[in-house]
Design an enzyme around this catalytic site. Sequence first.
Site, short mmCIF file in Angstrom:
data_model
loop_
_atom_site.label_atom_id
_atom_site.label_comp_id
_atom_site.label_asym_id
_atom_site.label_seq_id
_atom_site.Cartn_x
_atom_site.Cartn_y
_atom_site.Cartn_z
N ASN A 106 0.86 -1.20 0.00
CA ASN A 106 0.00 0.00 0.00
C ASN A 106 0.88 1.24 0.00
OD1 ASN A 106 -2.41 1.61 0.42
ND2 ASN A 106 -1.79 1.83 2.56
N HIS A 108 0.85 5.23 1.23
CA HIS A 108 0.10 6.09 2.15
C HIS A 108 0.77 7.46 2.20
CE1 HIS A 108 -2.44 7.13 5.53
NE2 HIS A 108 -1.38 7.68 6.09
N SER A 135 4.82 6.92 2.31
CA SER A 135 5.34 5.63 2.80
C SER A 135 4.73 4.50 1.99
CB SER A 135 4.93 5.42 4.27
OG SER A 135 5.34 6.49 5.08
N ASP A 144 -2.75 0.80 7.92
CA ASP A 144 -1.57 1.63 7.64
C ASP A 144 -0.42 1.31 8.60
OD1 ASP A 144 -2.95 2.95 5.59
OD2 ASP A 144 -3.75 4.46 6.96
C1 GRF Z 1 -2.21 8.72 -3.03
O1 GRF Z 1 -1.74 9.93 -2.57
C2 GRF Z 1 -1.94 7.61 -2.05
O2 GRF Z 1 -0.90 7.88 -1.17
C3 GRF Z 1 -3.21 7.50 -1.27
O3 GRF Z 1 -4.23 7.85 -2.15
C4 GRF Z 1 -3.72 8.71 -3.16
C5 GRF Z 1 -4.18 8.17 -4.48
O4 GRF Z 1 -3.98 9.06 -5.52
N1 GRF Z 1 -3.34 6.19 -0.70
P1 GRF Z 1 -4.12 8.56 -7.02
O5 GRF Z 1 -5.49 7.93 -7.17
O6 GRF Z 1 -3.02 7.60 -7.30
O7 GRF Z 1 -4.01 9.83 -7.84
#
Ligand code: GRF
Length: 210
Positions: A106, A108, A135, A144
């Site tokens: 994932n 985050h 991260s 997370d």
């Molecule tokens: C990213 O910033 C990621 O860290 C978080 O959700 C956002 C997704 O953005 N989990 P995208 O859909 O890839 O533009």
Amino acid sequence: MAKPISVAILISGSGSNLQAIIDAQLAINIVAVISDNPDAYGLTRAKQAGLSAISLDYQTFSDKKQYNQALFNTLRELNPDLVVLSGYMRIVPDEIVDFFNGKMINIHPSLLPKHPGLHTYEKALQQGDTQHGTSIHFVTNVLDGGPLIAQQRLDILPTDTVDSLKARTQQLEHQLFPQVIEWFAQHRLRLENNQVLFDGKPLQLLGFRD
Ligand code: GRF
């Protein structure tokens, strides 16, 4: 040459990270992009790239359990070597997490363990943090909270707003996420007894090369 790993990518929204993964032209086989949200722009990006785009519209299921069952069935059928949560905004239930132990990552938008959950940019600004970042971690049953693989950080500027901080953090994400996926695809990265190993050794937190 070794067979490229198969990867399923879960999204909910814009899919800018998905786009970065596609654009990086990694030696991986993206078997599907799956979204809980039929309007996610990431599904359009997937189709434009000629990928299989699967919409599992959350609203059409009678409850969370039914939706998660459908997601689990879809993932089991695809049987990917890696599941990538790329802006997937739902909590993945334990049975799916356990099934893909060591095979699910994932991204985050915070310097975990700081600011798990939502609204990370707001929290960083409100709490007067001097740094923020992104991260990438293996997914476990702690939200997370799985073992960290890589982080990239930036200095928060006095002029930063949620939008500017998000834009600059996402620039880092778009470089770091494909890099981590590439390491996994090259079998350099693995999870063993809840410990991340890189090239067979316990990991020093990774970042991309400056
Ligand atoms: C990213 O910033 C990621 O860290 C978080 O959700 C956002 C997704 O953005 N989990 P995208 O859909 O890839 O533009």
